[in-house]
Write a protein that holds these residues in place. Structure first.
Motif, PDB file in Angstrom:
ATOM      1  N   SER A  21      31.115  12.222  59.118  1.00  0.00           N
ATOM      2  CA  SER A  21      30.580  12.142  57.766  1.00  0.00           C
ATOM      3  C   SER A  21      29.702  13.364  57.472  1.00  0.00           C
ATOM      4  O   SER A  21      29.336  14.136  58.367  1.00  0.00           O
ATOM      5  CB  SER A  21      29.771  10.863  57.590  1.00  0.00           C
ATOM      6  OG  SER A  21      28.547  10.960  58.296  1.00  0.00           O
ATOM      7  N   ILE A  22      29.342  13.506  56.224  1.00  0.00           N
ATOM      8  CA  ILE A  22      28.471  14.612  55.807  1.00  0.00           C
ATOM      9  C   ILE A  22      27.124  14.514  56.502  1.00  0.00           C
ATOM     10  O   ILE A  22      26.569  15.516  56.965  1.00  0.00           O
ATOM     11  CB  ILE A  22      28.299  14.597  54.281  1.00  0.00           C
ATOM     12  CG1 ILE A  22      29.619  14.916  53.605  1.00  0.00           C
ATOM     13  CG2 ILE A  22      27.226  15.572  53.845  1.00  0.00           C
ATOM     14  CD1 ILE A  22      29.593  14.750  52.110  1.00  0.00           C
ATOM     15  N   THR A  23      26.605  13.309  56.606  1.00  0.00           N
ATOM     16  CA  THR A  23      25.301  13.110  57.239  1.00  0.00           C
ATOM     17  C   THR A  23      25.351  13.477  58.718  1.00  0.00           C
ATOM     18  O   THR A  23      24.439  14.149  59.231  1.00  0.00           O
ATOM     19  CB  THR A  23      24.849  11.645  57.077  1.00  0.00           C
ATOM     20  OG1 THR A  23      24.863  11.316  55.687  1.00  0.00           O
ATOM     21  CG2 THR A  23      23.456  11.435  57.634  1.00  0.00           C
ATOM     22  N   GLN A  24      26.404  13.076  59.397  1.00  0.00           N
ATOM     23  CA  GLN A  24      26.531  13.415  60.811  1.00  0.00           C
ATOM     24  C   GLN A  24      26.649  14.931  61.007  1.00  0.00           C
ATOM     25  O   GLN A  24      26.032  15.496  61.913  1.00  0.00           O
ATOM     26  CB  GLN A  24      27.746  12.711  61.410  1.00  0.00           C
ATOM     27  CG  GLN A  24      27.589  11.220  61.510  1.00  0.00           C
ATOM     28  CD  GLN A  24      28.890  10.522  61.873  1.00  0.00           C
ATOM     29  OE1 GLN A  24      29.975  11.059  61.635  1.00  0.00           O
ATOM     30  NE2 GLN A  24      28.768   9.336  62.442  1.00  0.00           N
ATOM     31  N   GLN A  25      27.417  15.589  60.145  1.00  0.00           N
ATOM     32  CA  GLN A  25      27.555  17.042  60.233  1.00  0.00           C
ATOM     33  C   GLN A  25      26.217  17.724  59.979  1.00  0.00           C
ATOM     34  O   GLN A  25      25.849  18.678  60.663  1.00  0.00           O
ATOM     35  CB  GLN A  25      28.599  17.549  59.243  1.00  0.00           C
ATOM     36  CG  GLN A  25      28.835  19.048  59.335  1.00  0.00           C
ATOM     37  CD  GLN A  25      29.453  19.453  60.659  1.00  0.00           C
ATOM     38  OE1 GLN A  25      30.416  18.841  61.100  1.00  0.00           O
ATOM     39  NE2 GLN A  25      28.892  20.479  61.287  1.00  0.00           N
ATOM     40  N   TYR A  26      25.480  17.219  59.000  1.00  0.00           N
ATOM     41  CA  TYR A  26      24.157  17.784  58.697  1.00  0.00           C
ATOM     42  C   TYR A  26      23.219  17.630  59.897  1.00  0.00           C
ATOM     43  O   TYR A  26      22.507  18.571  60.265  1.00  0.00           O
ATOM     44  CB  TYR A  26      23.561  17.109  57.460  1.00  0.00           C
ATOM     45  CG  TYR A  26      22.132  17.499  57.207  1.00  0.00           C
ATOM     46  CD1 TYR A  26      21.802  18.780  56.771  1.00  0.00           C
ATOM     47  CD2 TYR A  26      21.088  16.592  57.409  1.00  0.00           C
ATOM     48  CE1 TYR A  26      20.492  19.145  56.548  1.00  0.00           C
ATOM     49  CE2 TYR A  26      19.780  16.954  57.194  1.00  0.00           C
ATOM     50  CZ  TYR A  26      19.489  18.234  56.767  1.00  0.00           C
ATOM     51  OH  TYR A  26      18.187  18.596  56.557  1.00  0.00           O
ATOM     52  N   LEU A  39      24.036  17.331  63.043  1.00  0.00           N
ATOM     53  CA  LEU A  39      24.503  18.228  64.099  1.00  0.00           C
ATOM     54  C   LEU A  39      24.077  19.674  63.804  1.00  0.00           C
ATOM     55  O   LEU A  39      23.589  20.375  64.694  1.00  0.00           O
ATOM     56  CB  LEU A  39      26.021  18.133  64.235  1.00  0.00           C
ATOM     57  CG  LEU A  39      26.660  19.010  65.301  1.00  0.00           C
ATOM     58  CD1 LEU A  39      26.162  18.615  66.688  1.00  0.00           C
ATOM     59  CD2 LEU A  39      28.165  18.897  65.229  1.00  0.00           C
ATOM     60  N   ASP A  40      24.250  20.113  62.562  1.00  0.00           N
ATOM     61  CA  ASP A  40      23.848  21.473  62.194  1.00  0.00           C
ATOM     62  C   ASP A  40      22.340  21.663  62.320  1.00  0.00           C
ATOM     63  O   ASP A  40      21.873  22.727  62.746  1.00  0.00           O
ATOM     64  CB  ASP A  40      24.288  21.783  60.763  1.00  0.00           C
ATOM     65  CG  ASP A  40      25.800  21.903  60.634  1.00  0.00           C
ATOM     66  OD1 ASP A  40      26.468  22.078  61.669  1.00  0.00           O
ATOM     67  OD2 ASP A  40      26.296  21.811  59.490  1.00  0.00           O
ATOM     68  N   THR A  41      21.570  20.645  61.970  1.00  0.00           N
ATOM     69  CA  THR A  41      20.113  20.716  62.102  1.00  0.00           C
ATOM     70  C   THR A  41      19.714  20.826  63.565  1.00  0.00           C
ATOM     71  O   THR A  41      18.840  21.628  63.930  1.00  0.00           O
ATOM     72  CB  THR A  41      19.457  19.474  61.462  1.00  0.00           C
ATOM     73  OG1 THR A  41      19.877  19.381  60.105  1.00  0.00           O
ATOM     74  CG2 THR A  41      17.947  19.560  61.507  1.00  0.00           C
ATOM     75  N   TYR A  42      20.362  20.055  64.403  1.00  0.00           N
ATOM     76  CA  TYR A  42      20.078  20.095  65.841  1.00  0.00           C
ATOM     77  C   TYR A  42      20.400  21.478  66.408  1.00  0.00           C
ATOM     78  O   TYR A  42      19.603  22.066  67.146  1.00  0.00           O
ATOM     79  CB  TYR A  42      20.898  19.015  66.558  1.00  0.00           C
ATOM     80  CG  TYR A  42      20.800  19.078  68.059  1.00  0.00           C
ATOM     81  CD1 TYR A  42      19.660  18.638  68.724  1.00  0.00           C
ATOM     82  CD2 TYR A  42      21.849  19.604  68.810  1.00  0.00           C
ATOM     83  CE1 TYR A  42      19.578  18.705  70.103  1.00  0.00           C
ATOM     84  CE2 TYR A  42      21.773  19.674  70.192  1.00  0.00           C
ATOM     85  CZ  TYR A  42      20.630  19.225  70.836  1.00  0.00           C
ATOM     86  OH  TYR A  42      20.533  19.302  72.189  1.00  0.00           O
ATOM     87  N   ARG A  43      21.564  22.019  66.045  1.00  0.00           N
ATOM     88  CA  ARG A  43      21.953  23.350  66.530  1.00  0.00           C
ATOM     89  C   ARG A  43      20.966  24.410  66.066  1.00  0.00           C
ATOM     90  O   ARG A  43      20.584  25.301  66.834  1.00  0.00           O
ATOM     91  CB  ARG A  43      23.338  23.717  66.023  1.00  0.00           C
ATOM     92  CG  ARG A  43      24.450  23.018  66.738  1.00  0.00           C
ATOM     93  CD  ARG A  43      25.771  23.503  66.203  1.00  0.00           C
ATOM     94  NE  ARG A  43      26.860  22.726  66.754  1.00  0.00           N
ATOM     95  CZ  ARG A  43      28.035  22.593  66.184  1.00  0.00           C
ATOM     96  NH1 ARG A  43      28.289  23.190  65.041  1.00  0.00           N
ATOM     97  NH2 ARG A  43      28.979  21.886  66.747  1.00  0.00           N
ATOM     98  N   ALA A  44      20.565  24.345  64.792  1.00  0.00           N
ATOM     99  CA  ALA A  44      19.628  25.332  64.257  1.00  0.00           C
ATOM    100  C   ALA A  44      18.296  25.260  64.986  1.00  0.00           C
ATOM    101  O   ALA A  44      17.685  26.287  65.291  1.00  0.00           O
ATOM    102  CB  ALA A  44      19.436  25.105  62.755  1.00  0.00           C
TER     103      ALA A  44
END
Length: 71
Positions: free
Chosen positions: A2-7, A9-14
């Protein structure tokens, strides 16, 4: 995913890479709507059409009683 899960994941990576966090989903939706409206108005001007009131005129034309032709 989902969009929330992708967000998330991207926040964690950043965060792990020391980069700034990405914008939240939907943060710029109204800006995109305004830009689309401006682009449509610009294209209407280039084509020589009116930029405002087109929807109102179309609805008024649909609701206007049609003249009956002589049969």
């Amino acid at each position: 995913m989902s969009i929330t899960q992708q967000y998330l994941l991207d926040t964690y990576r950043a965060e792990r890479l020391g980069e700034p966090a990405p914008p939240a989903p939907g943060a710029h939706d109204w800006q995109v709507v305004r830009e689309l409206r401006d682009r449509r108005a610009f294209r209407a001007v280039l084509a020589g059409r009116p930029t405002r009131g087109r929807i109102r005129l179309t609805v008024r034309r649909w609701l206007r009683p049609r003249s009956r032709s002589a049969s």
